[in-house]
Design a protein around this motif. Structure first.
Motif, short mmCIF file in Angstrom:
data_model
loop_
_atom_site.label_atom_id
_atom_site.label_comp_id
_atom_site.label_asym_id
_atom_site.label_seq_id
_atom_site.Cartn_x
_atom_site.Cartn_y
_atom_site.Cartn_z
N ASN A 13 41.72 47.07 45.91
CA ASN A 13 40.28 46.74 46.50
C ASN A 13 39.41 47.21 45.16
O ASN A 13 38.41 45.80 44.95
N GLU A 14 39.47 47.81 44.46
CA GLU A 14 38.84 48.07 43.23
C GLU A 14 38.81 47.00 42.30
O GLU A 14 38.09 46.77 41.82
N VAL A 16 39.21 44.01 43.15
CA VAL A 16 38.62 42.97 43.52
C VAL A 16 36.84 42.74 43.60
O VAL A 16 36.43 42.33 43.29
N LYS A 17 36.27 44.03 43.82
CA LYS A 17 35.35 44.84 43.87
C LYS A 17 34.29 44.11 42.38
O LYS A 17 33.65 43.75 42.03
N TYR A 18 35.31 44.73 41.32
CA TYR A 18 35.06 44.49 39.82
C TYR A 18 35.15 42.68 39.98
O TYR A 18 34.26 42.21 38.93
N VAL A 20 35.14 40.32 41.16
CA VAL A 20 33.34 39.68 41.94
C VAL A 20 32.13 39.82 41.88
O VAL A 20 31.64 39.00 40.79
N SER A 21 32.29 41.11 40.73
CA SER A 21 30.83 41.33 40.20
C SER A 21 30.76 40.82 39.06
O SER A 21 29.84 40.72 38.22
N GLN A 22 32.38 40.23 38.29
CA GLN A 22 32.26 39.75 37.30
C GLN A 22 31.84 38.31 36.83
O GLN A 22 31.84 37.24 35.99
N ARG A 25 35.93 34.21 41.60
CA ARG A 25 35.78 33.74 42.97
C ARG A 25 37.09 34.37 44.35
O ARG A 25 37.80 33.39 42.76
N ARG A 29 44.75 37.36 48.09
CA ARG A 29 45.67 38.79 47.30
C ARG A 29 46.72 38.91 48.30
O ARG A 29 47.03 38.21 49.14
#
Length: 118
Positions: A13-14, A16-18, A20-22, A25, A29
């Motif tokens: 999950n972390e 994925v957040k990273y 997306v922030s970069q 798309r 998963r």
């Protein structure tokens, strides 16, 4: 085992957040085939990226990326070929990454692009 499973899910999950922030798309998963599993499949700048996530609380038993041995790489590669064929995504450049998630007081993410190639 349950604790390791929770660590793995949290780490993914972390990651994925990273991603997306970069600007990535997320396409899929935990993509499973009869050969193996790919944690995260993402796309960025017309590059299809297959990502293995390894979460650890310490490096006592080595660095997380070291757990992605030749056998694991081969499973990811074969599964990626199945994904590409299944989703008709032949026109993309392909890359294999590893994301290390260090679960300490302060969360740390290490994204290794082009971690391996086949």
């Amino acid at each position: 085992m349950v604790n390791n499973l929770k660590k793995g899910i949290f780490g993914e999950n972390e990651a994925v957040k990273y991603l997306v922030s970069q600007g990535y798309r997320i396409l899929d998963r935990n993509y499973r085939t009869k050969v193996g599993e790919i944690d995260i499949i993402a796309i960025k700048s017309h590059i299809l990226v297959f990502i293995e996530v390894k979460a650890r609380t310490s490096t006592s038993y080595g660095y997380p990326y070291e757990a992605v041995n030749w056998k694991k790489q081969e499973k990811i590669y074969k599964s990626s070929l199945i994904y590409i064929k299944h989703k008709s995504m032949n026109n993309y450049q392909i890359r294999y990454d590893i994301i290390e998630v260090y679960l300490r007081k302060k969360l740390k993410i290490n994204h290794i692009e082009n971690a391996f190639c086949m």
